[in-house]
Design an enzyme around this catalytic site. Structure first.
Site, mmCIF file in Angstrom:
data_model
loop_
_atom_site.group_PDB
_atom_site.id
_atom_site.type_symbol
_atom_site.label_atom_id
_atom_site.label_comp_id
_atom_site.label_asym_id
_atom_site.label_seq_id
_atom_site.Cartn_x
_atom_site.Cartn_y
_atom_site.Cartn_z
ATOM 1 N N HIS A 157 0.818 -1.222 0.000
ATOM 2 C CA HIS A 157 0.000 0.000 0.000
ATOM 3 C C HIS A 157 0.849 1.268 0.000
ATOM 4 O O HIS A 157 0.327 2.352 -0.234
ATOM 5 C CB HIS A 157 -0.937 -0.005 1.216
ATOM 6 C CG HIS A 157 -2.035 -1.014 1.100
ATOM 7 N ND1 HIS A 157 -3.303 -0.684 0.703
ATOM 8 C CD2 HIS A 157 -2.052 -2.357 1.283
ATOM 9 C CE1 HIS A 157 -4.055 -1.766 0.664
ATOM 10 N NE2 HIS A 157 -3.313 -2.805 1.020
ATOM 11 N N ASP A 365 3.516 9.324 -0.766
ATOM 12 C CA ASP A 365 2.303 8.587 -0.400
ATOM 13 C C ASP A 365 2.092 7.482 -1.419
ATOM 14 O O ASP A 365 2.259 7.718 -2.619
ATOM 15 C CB ASP A 365 1.100 9.541 -0.428
ATOM 16 C CG ASP A 365 0.138 9.301 0.719
ATOM 17 O OD1 ASP A 365 0.031 8.143 1.143
ATOM 18 O OD2 ASP A 365 -0.499 10.268 1.168
HETATM 19 C C1 GDG Z 1 -2.154 3.868 3.301
HETATM 20 C C2 GDG Z 1 -1.144 4.548 2.357
HETATM 21 C C3 GDG Z 1 -2.862 4.484 0.534
HETATM 22 C C4 GDG Z 1 -8.623 10.303 7.942
HETATM 23 N N1 GDG Z 1 -9.036 10.992 9.027
HETATM 24 C C5 GDG Z 1 -10.214 10.436 9.385
HETATM 25 C C6 GDG Z 1 -10.491 9.383 8.513
HETATM 26 N N2 GDG Z 1 -9.497 9.316 7.633
HETATM 27 C C7 GDG Z 1 -9.480 8.359 6.504
HETATM 28 C C8 GDG Z 1 -9.579 9.088 5.198
HETATM 29 C C9 GDG Z 1 -9.005 8.038 4.252
HETATM 30 C C10 GDG Z 1 -8.004 7.298 5.140
HETATM 31 O O1 GDG Z 1 -8.272 7.641 6.489
HETATM 32 C C11 GDG Z 1 -6.578 7.738 4.857
HETATM 33 O O2 GDG Z 1 -6.169 7.147 3.671
HETATM 34 P P1 GDG Z 1 -4.855 7.594 2.902
HETATM 35 O O3 GDG Z 1 -4.861 6.898 1.599
HETATM 36 O O4 GDG Z 1 -4.853 9.066 2.773
HETATM 37 O O5 GDG Z 1 -3.612 7.257 3.802
HETATM 38 P P2 GDG Z 1 -3.014 6.100 4.805
HETATM 39 O O6 GDG Z 1 -3.826 5.957 6.033
HETATM 40 O O7 GDG Z 1 -1.600 6.516 5.015
HETATM 41 O O8 GDG Z 1 -3.075 4.734 3.951
HETATM 42 C C12 GDG Z 1 -1.876 5.371 1.313
HETATM 43 C C13 GDG Z 1 -3.762 3.716 1.505
HETATM 44 O O9 GDG Z 1 -2.984 2.995 2.466
HETATM 45 C C14 GDG Z 1 -4.634 2.698 0.755
HETATM 46 O O10 GDG Z 1 -3.866 1.835 0.007
HETATM 47 O O11 GDG Z 1 -3.669 5.310 -0.287
HETATM 48 O O12 GDG Z 1 -0.942 5.932 0.401
HETATM 49 O O13 GDG Z 1 -0.246 5.372 3.101
HETATM 50 O O14 GDG Z 1 -9.983 7.121 3.845
HETATM 51 O O15 GDG Z 1 -10.904 9.423 4.961
HETATM 52 N N3 GDG Z 1 -11.605 8.606 8.579
HETATM 53 C C15 GDG Z 1 -12.495 8.909 9.569
HETATM 54 N N4 GDG Z 1 -12.271 9.914 10.476
HETATM 55 C C16 GDG Z 1 -11.164 10.715 10.405
HETATM 56 O O16 GDG Z 1 -11.005 11.644 11.198
HETATM 57 N N5 GDG Z 1 -13.621 8.166 9.676
#
Ligand code: GDG
Length: 470
Positions: A157, A365
């Protein structure tokens, strides 16, 4: 029919009542597991005094999950150690933050062995095993050593680093070699595939074929990019919910006619929060006429609190936000609303919709799903503008965003300015292109493409035999 077994560090299928807080990835995997009568295996998140290897089987939201407890030492060495103090910073191009400790290596190997030993009796002859992420890279090798011949796939990921960065990891060759026990290795982007192939070709003298095969260590594996997406359909439903509507209205009221810039991130140094705050400072300093006409809402939920680098970052952000607000606030206006508490998924959807600019500016990322959620939440008749880092995996596809270098304060400050003054026609044109991609390349497509490819893969045994004969 073959059963799908998903293995990940943590297991979090949406519960029957907790859909609002479950992520899109969890929902997509859960749907696949329900359809295939599959199993989701991983660490319970709990620690016990003495490791027993016992698993607890439960059915959560129609998905069968098998949970394993670990010891506190495992948590320290494997999870907080090798996964989050060694691999995470290294794979996000931060060798300066990497800790190399032998005990971490040992903990990582031990937990991967524990996962393999416990999973082994649960694997049926036709099952397909899909391992998720950097915590479990050596798992297939451990399973193969115990005689597992099933198809096993891996998906990373996070980014795969450039070879010169990977070279700084002690035993990097061993880590790369362990990936050759999989049948299919999936990455987020073509860039990651290239970085991995580059390492295998130059450091291991392997051979990369144009059809996506890599031959090295006497084995042959398939390597391919599978860009992950969000559950666009579910997100659209969430957006229509009462709570999302309530939060949207609440934000509009609270904005009092001011433009809102929005960031939503885990509080992590890879997300470029400090650089974003500094760029916002530059924007405010260069554009005094904009004061009181806009603000930045940054939601940054605390994460990995037990790791020093995260505590340090939190302290620096506390200081920086205080400094910015101290310098520019008036009795009637606070330029930076910095919020550490998490919000529900439906609440977030409403907040996204009211933002004029989505700031997604990580320094590295794997993909970044926030960029896709922001786009999915926009009003088609009056969409906001996505400002996206060139270093997010998402930038490989989301070309209609304003692509920025997050390391340049000026670049980012100018992009904010451009976004705020963008005519409606251009906003619509850009958004339509972005939304089309978000809808088409959603998480279901990602999952189906991966599972299809893995199911069709030639089993390791047969391939290795072929290689040996040639
Ligand atoms: C890894 C990789 C890759 C955030 N704050 C809240 C909340 N979130 C949710 C967002 C989003 C998720 O968390 C974050 O996803 P990301 O993709 O931005 O980043 P990582 O957590 O680092 O994930 C990344 C991912 O895996 C998938 O393969 O895209 O590059 O690092 O969905 O909405 N959700 C809630 N409350 C919050 O305050 N419910």
């Amino acid at each position: 029919m073959s059963r799908l077994i998903v293995v990940s560090n943590r297991v979090n299928p949406p519960s029957d009542t907790g859909v609002a807080t479950a992520g899109g990835l969890a929902m997509a995997l859960a749907a696949a597991l329900r359809d295939n009568k599959g199993l989701w295996f991983g660490w319970s998140g709990q620690t016990v005094e003495q490791y027993t290897g016992q698993i607890s089987m439960q059915v959560v939201g129609g998905v069968t999950v098998a949970l394993l407890d670990l010891e506190a030492q495992d948590q320290n060495e494997y999870y907080n150690g090798y996964a989050n103090r060694t691999l995470w910073p290294l794979f996000h191009y931060r060798p300066d933050l990497v800790s190399y400790e032998r005990s971490f290596d040992e903990g990582y190997a031990r937990v991967n062995t524990r996962f393999a030993e416990t999973l082994l009796p649960l694997i049926g002859p036709d099952d397909v095993v899909w391992v998720q992420d950097y915590h479990l890279i050596p798992l297939a090798r451990e399973l193969r050593a115990r005689g597992v011949k099933n198809r096993i796939g891996f998906f990373l990921h996070i980014p795969w680093p450039a070879r010169r960065i990977l070279n700084t990891l002690p035993h990097h060759d061993d880590l790369a070699q362990s990936l050759f026990s999989y049948d299919l290795v999936g990455f987020q982007t073509e860039d990651d595939v290239d970085a991995f192939s580059d390492y295998i070709v130059h450091d291991v003298h392997g051979v990369a074929s144009p059809d996506g095969r890599l031959d090295a260590y006497g084995k042959s594996i398939r390597v391919k990019a599978f860009p992950i997406g969000i559950d666009a359909e579910d997100f659209a439903e969430t957006l229509k919910s009462e709570r999302a509507t309530l939060f949207h209205r609440m934000m509009i009221k609270s904005q009092r006619g001011r433009k809102m810039l929005l960031g939503v991130d885990r509080l992590d140094y890879s997300k470029g929060l400090e650089e974003r705050f500094n760029a916002f400072d530059t924007f405010l300093s260069n554009n005094p006429e904009m004061h009181e006409h806009l603000f930045l809402l940054q939601i940054a939920t605390r994460s990995r609190d037990e790791v020093d680098a995260y505590q340090d970052l939190r302290n620096r952000l506390d200081n920086l936000s205080g400094k910015i607000n101290g310098a520019y606030s008036t009795v009637d206006w606070v330029p930076l609303r910095y919020v550490n508490r998490p919000y529900r998924r439906d609440e977030l959807a409403g907040i996204y919709r009211s933002a004029d600019i989505g700031l997604v500016t990580p320094l590295r990322d794997g993909m970044n799903l926030v960029a896709k959620e922001y786009v999915a939440a926009q009003d088609p008749n009056n969409p906001g503008v996505l400002v996206l880092s060139q270093f997010a995996g998402a930038a490989e596809h989301m070309k209609e965003a304003l692509i920025v270098n997050p390391l340049s304060r000026e670049d980012l400050s100018e992009a904010i300015h451009r976004g705020l003054s963008m005519p409606l026609k251009e906003r619509k044109r850009r958004w339509e292109g972005l939304y089309d991609d978000v809808k088409r390349n959603d998480v279901t497509r990602w999952r189906d493409a991966y599972v299809r490819e893995l199911t069709a893969a030639v089993p390791a045994e047969v391939r290795t035999g072929e290689l040996a004969e040639t």
